[in-house]
Design a protein around this motif. Structure first.
Motif, PDB file in Angstrom:
ATOM      1  N   GLN A  33       0.845  -1.178   0.000  1.00 34.16           N
ATOM      2  CA  GLN A  33       0.000   0.000   0.000  1.00 34.16           C
ATOM      3  C   GLN A  33       0.887   1.237   0.000  1.00 34.16           C
ATOM      4  O   GLN A  33       1.824   1.335   0.781  1.00 34.16           O
ATOM      5  N   GLY A  34       0.595   2.159  -0.877  1.00 39.11           N
ATOM      6  CA  GLY A  34       1.367   3.388  -0.958  1.00 39.11           C
ATOM      7  C   GLY A  34       0.962   4.391   0.106  1.00 39.11           C
ATOM      8  O   GLY A  34      -0.112   4.306   0.686  1.00 39.11           O
ATOM      9  N   HIS A  35       1.830   5.371   0.351  1.00 37.40           N
ATOM     10  CA  HIS A  35       1.533   6.388   1.353  1.00 37.40           C
ATOM     11  C   HIS A  35       1.269   7.749   0.745  1.00 37.40           C
ATOM     12  O   HIS A  35       0.823   8.653   1.432  1.00 37.40           O
ATOM     13  N   ASP A  36       1.559   7.922  -0.498  1.00 37.32           N
ATOM     14  CA  ASP A  36       1.208   9.140  -1.210  1.00 37.32           C
ATOM     15  C   ASP A  36       1.012   8.799  -2.674  1.00 37.32           C
ATOM     16  O   ASP A  36       1.192   7.661  -3.084  1.00 37.32           O
ATOM     17  N   CYS A  37       0.648   9.769  -3.456  1.00 41.97           N
ATOM     18  CA  CYS A  37       0.333   9.491  -4.864  1.00 41.97           C
ATOM     19  C   CYS A  37       1.540   8.993  -5.644  1.00 41.97           C
ATOM     20  O   CYS A  37       1.389   8.255  -6.601  1.00 41.97           O
ATOM     21  N   SER A  38       2.734   9.393  -5.242  1.00 39.99           N
ATOM     22  CA  SER A  38       3.908   8.970  -5.992  1.00 39.99           C
ATOM     23  C   SER A  38       4.229   7.499  -5.766  1.00 39.99           C
ATOM     24  O   SER A  38       4.825   6.857  -6.618  1.00 39.99           O
ATOM     25  N   THR A  39       3.839   6.931  -4.612  1.00 42.04           N
ATOM     26  CA  THR A  39       4.118   5.527  -4.349  1.00 42.04           C
ATOM     27  C   THR A  39       2.898   4.638  -4.562  1.00 42.04           C
ATOM     28  O   THR A  39       3.009   3.427  -4.471  1.00 42.04           O
ATOM     29  N   CYS A  40       1.761   5.230  -4.819  1.00 40.95           N
ATOM     30  CA  CYS A  40       0.547   4.452  -5.026  1.00 40.95           C
ATOM     31  C   CYS A  40       0.625   3.745  -6.371  1.00 40.95           C
ATOM     32  O   CYS A  40       0.996   4.341  -7.372  1.00 40.95           O
ATOM     33  N   THR A  41       0.284   2.471  -6.389  1.00 39.32           N
ATOM     34  CA  THR A  41       0.429   1.683  -7.612  1.00 39.32           C
ATOM     35  C   THR A  41      -0.556   2.100  -8.693  1.00 39.32           C
ATOM     36  O   THR A  41      -0.326   1.835  -9.861  1.00 39.32           O
ATOM     37  N   ALA A  42      -1.663   2.726  -8.337  1.00 36.23           N
ATOM     38  CA  ALA A  42      -2.659   3.119  -9.331  1.00 36.23           C
ATOM     39  C   ALA A  42      -2.695   4.635  -9.522  1.00 36.23           C
ATOM     40  O   ALA A  42      -3.690   5.180  -9.963  1.00 36.23           O
ATOM     41  N   ALA A  43      -1.614   5.329  -9.187  1.00 47.74           N
ATOM     42  CA  ALA A  43      -1.596   6.785  -9.305  1.00 47.74           C
ATOM     43  C   ALA A  43      -1.774   7.232 -10.752  1.00 47.74           C
ATOM     44  O   ALA A  43      -2.362   8.272 -11.011  1.00 47.74           O
ATOM     45  N   ASP A  44      -1.285   6.453 -11.693  1.00 45.65           N
ATOM     46  CA  ASP A  44      -1.420   6.818 -13.100  1.00 45.65           C
ATOM     47  C   ASP A  44      -2.871   6.782 -13.549  1.00 45.65           C
ATOM     48  O   ASP A  44      -3.273   7.531 -14.432  1.00 45.65           O
ATOM     49  N   GLU A  45      -3.670   5.920 -12.955  1.00 44.44           N
ATOM     50  CA  GLU A  45      -5.073   5.791 -13.346  1.00 44.44           C
ATOM     51  C   GLU A  45      -5.964   6.780 -12.604  1.00 44.44           C
ATOM     52  O   GLU A  45      -7.107   6.951 -12.950  1.00 44.44           O
ATOM     53  N   SER A  47      -6.997   6.491  -9.473  1.00 40.12           N
ATOM     54  CA  SER A  47      -7.876   5.856  -8.496  1.00 40.12           C
ATOM     55  C   SER A  47      -7.347   5.975  -7.073  1.00 40.12           C
ATOM     56  O   SER A  47      -7.958   5.458  -6.151  1.00 40.12           O
ATOM     57  N   CYS A  48      -6.238   6.649  -6.880  1.00 45.46           N
ATOM     58  CA  CYS A  48      -5.669   6.807  -5.538  1.00 45.46           C
ATOM     59  C   CYS A  48      -5.980   8.165  -4.933  1.00 45.46           C
ATOM     60  O   CYS A  48      -5.426   8.514  -3.910  1.00 45.46           O
ATOM     61  N   LYS A  49      -6.852   8.909  -5.540  1.00 43.01           N
ATOM     62  CA  LYS A  49      -7.097  10.269  -5.073  1.00 43.01           C
ATOM     63  C   LYS A  49      -7.598  10.300  -3.629  1.00 43.01           C
ATOM     64  O   LYS A  49      -7.127  11.102  -2.827  1.00 43.01           O
ATOM     65  N   ILE A  50      -8.528   9.444  -3.293  1.00 44.12           N
ATOM     66  CA  ILE A  50      -9.066   9.429  -1.926  1.00 44.12           C
ATOM     67  C   ILE A  50      -7.974   9.044  -0.939  1.00 44.12           C
ATOM     68  O   ILE A  50      -7.838   9.658   0.118  1.00 44.12           O
ATOM     69  N   HIS A  51      -7.189   8.039  -1.280  1.00 42.91           N
ATOM     70  CA  HIS A  51      -6.096   7.621  -0.405  1.00 42.91           C
ATOM     71  C   HIS A  51      -5.116   8.771  -0.189  1.00 42.91           C
ATOM     72  O   HIS A  51      -4.667   9.020   0.928  1.00 42.91           O
ATOM     73  N   CYS A  52      -4.784   9.484  -1.248  1.00 43.97           N
ATOM     74  CA  CYS A  52      -3.845  10.600  -1.143  1.00 43.97           C
ATOM     75  C   CYS A  52      -4.412  11.718  -0.271  1.00 43.97           C
ATOM     76  O   CYS A  52      -3.697  12.312   0.533  1.00 43.97           O
ATOM     77  N   LEU A  53      -5.691  12.003  -0.425  1.00 46.57           N
ATOM     78  CA  LEU A  53      -6.311  13.048   0.388  1.00 46.57           C
ATOM     79  C   LEU A  53      -6.333  12.657   1.866  1.00 46.57           C
ATOM     80  O   LEU A  53      -6.099  13.494   2.746  1.00 46.57           O
ATOM     81  N   LYS A  57      -4.401  14.641   4.889  1.00 48.68           N
ATOM     82  CA  LYS A  57      -5.103  15.098   6.078  1.00 48.68           C
ATOM     83  C   LYS A  57      -4.422  14.594   7.351  1.00 48.68           C
ATOM     84  O   LYS A  57      -4.285  15.317   8.325  1.00 48.68           O
ATOM     85  N   LYS A  58      -3.969  13.322   7.349  1.00 47.70           N
ATOM     86  CA  LYS A  58      -3.264  12.766   8.506  1.00 47.70           C
ATOM     87  C   LYS A  58      -1.981  13.540   8.776  1.00 47.70           C
ATOM     88  O   LYS A  58      -1.662  13.846   9.924  1.00 47.70           O
TER      89      LYS A  58
END
Length: 64
Positions: A33-45, A47-53, A57-58
């Motif tokens: 699991q990635g911790h930001d958009c640059s390490t998220c595996t689906a950042a190109d698609e 679909s990681c926007k919610i995870h990044c937000l 926030k954290k």
């Protein structure tokens, strides 16, 4: 009544096929699991926007 029996039989057959396939599968799948958009595996698609937000926030709440 026959339709219901056929449906139940097909579900049982599908479960049996899945059981056999799982039994022969010896792979060790690792979910990362990635911790930001640059390490998220689906950042190109996108679909990681919610995870990044949520991560942003954290980090803001930690720094305050």
């Amino acid at each position: 009544m026959t339709f219901a029996l056929v449906c139940i039989a097909m579900l049982l057959a599908l479960g049996l096929i899945a059981l056999v396939a799982n039994w022969f599968d010896k792979s060790e799948d690792v979910i990362e699991q990635g911790h930001d958009c640059s390490t998220c595996t689906a950042a190109d698609e996108g679909s990681c926007k919610i995870h990044c937000l949520l991560e942003e926030k954290k980090q803001k709440s930690i720094s305050e």
